[in-house]
Scaffold this motif. Sequence first.
Motif, PDB file in Angstrom:
ATOM      1  N   MET A   1       8.345 -13.632  -7.312  1.00 57.76           N
ATOM      2  CA  MET A   1       8.709 -12.816  -8.554  1.00 57.76           C
ATOM      3  C   MET A   1       9.761 -13.470  -9.576  1.00 57.76           C
ATOM      4  SD  MET A   1       8.624  -9.031  -7.151  1.00 57.76           S
ATOM      5  CE  MET A   1      10.284  -9.004  -6.157  1.00 57.76           C
ATOM      6  N   LYS A   2       9.445 -13.940 -10.394  1.00 55.24           N
ATOM      7  CA  LYS A   2      10.450 -14.516 -11.454  1.00 55.24           C
ATOM      8  C   LYS A   2      11.212 -13.227 -12.164  1.00 55.24           C
ATOM      9  CE  LYS A   2      10.449 -18.168 -15.056  1.00 55.24           C
ATOM     10  NZ  LYS A   2       9.554 -18.848 -16.033  1.00 55.24           N
ATOM     11  N   LYS A   3      12.463 -13.241 -12.443  1.00 50.86           N
ATOM     12  CA  LYS A   3      13.493 -12.401 -12.887  1.00 50.86           C
ATOM     13  C   LYS A   3      12.959 -12.370 -14.375  1.00 50.86           C
ATOM     14  CE  LYS A   3      17.267 -12.806 -10.078  1.00 50.86           C
ATOM     15  NZ  LYS A   3      18.702 -12.817 -10.116  1.00 50.86           N
ATOM     16  N   ASN A   4      12.673 -11.040 -14.951  1.00 53.04           N
ATOM     17  CA  ASN A   4      12.471 -10.806 -16.248  1.00 53.04           C
ATOM     18  C   ASN A   4      13.204  -9.563 -16.958  1.00 53.04           C
ATOM     19  OD1 ASN A   4      11.377  -8.442 -15.294  1.00 53.04           O
ATOM     20  ND2 ASN A   4       9.079  -9.052 -15.860  1.00 53.04           N
ATOM     21  N   MET A   5      14.447  -9.379 -16.215  1.00 52.98           N
ATOM     22  CA  MET A   5      15.140  -8.413 -16.911  1.00 52.98           C
ATOM     23  C   MET A   5      16.568  -8.913 -17.169  1.00 52.98           C
ATOM     24  SD  MET A   5      14.168  -4.845 -14.636  1.00 52.98           S
ATOM     25  CE  MET A   5      15.535  -4.301 -15.024  1.00 52.98           C
ATOM     26  N   GLY A   6      17.249  -8.648 -18.087  1.00 60.40           N
ATOM     27  CA  GLY A   6      18.415  -9.383 -18.499  1.00 60.40           C
ATOM     28  C   GLY A   6      19.566  -8.190 -17.996  1.00 60.40           C
ATOM     29  N   THR A   7      20.802  -8.666 -18.091  1.00 64.08           N
ATOM     30  CA  THR A   7      22.016  -7.965 -17.512  1.00 64.08           C
ATOM     31  C   THR A   7      22.079  -6.406 -18.240  1.00 64.08           C
ATOM     32  OG1 THR A   7      23.222  -9.916 -17.141  1.00 64.08           O
ATOM     33  CG2 THR A   7      24.435  -7.925 -17.345  1.00 64.08           C
ATOM     34  N   ALA A   8      21.910  -6.389 -19.531  1.00 61.45           N
ATOM     35  CA  ALA A   8      22.089  -5.248 -20.379  1.00 61.45           C
ATOM     36  C   ALA A   8      20.765  -4.084 -19.912  1.00 61.45           C
ATOM     37  CB  ALA A   8      22.014  -5.266 -21.871  1.00 61.45           C
ATOM     38  N   ASP A   9      19.676  -4.668 -19.703  1.00 59.40           N
ATOM     39  CA  ASP A   9      18.582  -3.901 -19.239  1.00 59.40           C
ATOM     40  C   ASP A   9      18.844  -3.293 -17.866  1.00 59.40           C
ATOM     41  OD1 ASP A   9      16.009  -2.774 -19.290  1.00 59.40           O
ATOM     42  OD2 ASP A   9      14.957  -4.401 -19.182  1.00 59.40           O
ATOM     43  N   ARG A  10      19.293  -3.979 -16.921  1.00 60.09           N
ATOM     44  CA  ARG A  10      19.313  -3.655 -15.544  1.00 60.09           C
ATOM     45  C   ARG A  10      20.544  -2.782 -15.641  1.00 60.09           C
ATOM     46  NH1 ARG A  10      21.440  -8.355 -12.684  1.00 60.09           N
ATOM     47  NH2 ARG A  10      21.578  -6.897 -10.837  1.00 60.09           N
ATOM     48  N   ALA A  11      21.700  -2.959 -16.383  1.00 63.16           N
ATOM     49  CA  ALA A  11      22.783  -1.656 -16.515  1.00 63.16           C
ATOM     50  C   ALA A  11      22.618  -0.313 -16.811  1.00 63.16           C
ATOM     51  CB  ALA A  11      23.865  -2.272 -17.144  1.00 63.16           C
ATOM     52  N   ILE A  12      21.450  -0.484 -17.985  1.00 64.64           N
ATOM     53  CA  ILE A  12      21.173   0.792 -18.459  1.00 64.64           C
ATOM     54  C   ILE A  12      20.219   1.308 -17.394  1.00 64.64           C
ATOM     55  CG2 ILE A  12      19.532   1.723 -20.343  1.00 64.64           C
ATOM     56  CD1 ILE A  12      20.579  -0.579 -22.051  1.00 64.64           C
ATOM     57  N   ARG A  13      19.269   0.718 -17.015  1.00 66.99           N
ATOM     58  CA  ARG A  13      18.477   1.194 -15.845  1.00 66.99           C
ATOM     59  C   ARG A  13      19.011   2.029 -14.800  1.00 66.99           C
ATOM     60  NH1 ARG A  13      12.589  -0.552 -15.339  1.00 66.99           N
ATOM     61  NH2 ARG A  13      12.194  -1.456 -17.289  1.00 66.99           N
ATOM     62  N   ILE A  14      20.068   1.232 -14.245  1.00 66.32           N
ATOM     63  CA  ILE A  14      20.950   1.934 -13.214  1.00 66.32           C
ATOM     64  C   ILE A  14      21.753   3.075 -13.655  1.00 66.32           C
ATOM     65  CG2 ILE A  14      22.924   1.349 -11.583  1.00 66.32           C
ATOM     66  CD1 ILE A  14      21.661  -1.800 -11.466  1.00 66.32           C
ATOM     67  N   VAL A  15      22.318   3.127 -14.946  1.00 61.83           N
ATOM     68  CA  VAL A  15      23.107   4.283 -15.242  1.00 61.83           C
ATOM     69  C   VAL A  15      22.267   5.371 -15.414  1.00 61.83           C
ATOM     70  CG1 VAL A  15      24.364   4.867 -17.251  1.00 61.83           C
ATOM     71  CG2 VAL A  15      24.982   3.006 -16.346  1.00 61.83           C
ATOM     72  N   ILE A  16      21.093   5.247 -16.083  1.00 58.28           N
ATOM     73  CA  ILE A  16      20.083   6.144 -16.272  1.00 58.28           C
ATOM     74  C   ILE A  16      19.830   7.014 -14.852  1.00 58.28           C
ATOM     75  CG2 ILE A  16      17.701   6.789 -16.772  1.00 58.28           C
ATOM     76  CD1 ILE A  16      17.953   5.088 -19.067  1.00 58.28           C
ATOM     77  N   ALA A  17      19.449   6.134 -13.655  1.00 62.07           N
ATOM     78  CA  ALA A  17      19.055   6.429 -12.527  1.00 62.07           C
ATOM     79  C   ALA A  17      20.169   7.241 -11.983  1.00 62.07           C
ATOM     80  CB  ALA A  17      18.855   5.348 -11.473  1.00 62.07           C
ATOM     81  N   ILE A  18      21.462   6.773 -12.026  1.00 65.54           N
ATOM     82  CA  ILE A  18      22.846   7.634 -11.452  1.00 65.54           C
ATOM     83  C   ILE A  18      22.881   8.771 -12.168  1.00 65.54           C
ATOM     84  CG2 ILE A  18      25.336   7.279 -11.373  1.00 65.54           C
ATOM     85  CD1 ILE A  18      24.952   4.405 -10.800  1.00 65.54           C
ATOM     86  N   ILE A  19      22.587   9.087 -13.522  1.00 63.55           N
ATOM     87  CA  ILE A  19      22.648  10.263 -13.979  1.00 63.55           C
ATOM     88  C   ILE A  19      21.528  11.313 -13.614  1.00 63.55           C
ATOM     89  CG2 ILE A  19      22.288  11.226 -16.502  1.00 63.55           C
ATOM     90  CD1 ILE A  19      23.728   8.914 -17.582  1.00 63.55           C
ATOM     91  N   VAL A  20      20.260  10.632 -13.634  1.00 66.37           N
ATOM     92  CA  VAL A  20      19.363  11.635 -13.163  1.00 66.37           C
ATOM     93  C   VAL A  20      19.562  12.293 -11.704  1.00 66.37           C
ATOM     94  CG1 VAL A  20      16.965  11.461 -12.258  1.00 66.37           C
ATOM     95  CG2 VAL A  20      17.524  10.776 -14.524  1.00 66.37           C
TER      96      VAL A  20
END
Length: 68
Positions: A1-20
């Motif tokens: 698997m080749k990485k296709n997500m940047g740092t900002a995208d990763r951070a946003i996803r993790i923050v949303i998951a923690i909030i949920v």
Amino acid sequence: MKKNMGTADRAIRIVIAIIVVTLYFTSVITGTTGIVLMALAAIFLITGFISFCPLYTPFGLNTCSRKK
């Protein structure tokens, strides 16, 4: 698997998951909606940690910064 997500995208996803997850365990989100959102939060955490989103591939999306 080749990485296709940047740092900002990763951070946003993790923050949303923690909030949920927090909203679910404080009983703000309950029932079927809570279960669906928890599943989505799990997917966000996994894709955030491995820096790969399978849905980006068919659309040719890549949020990684391009180094020259």
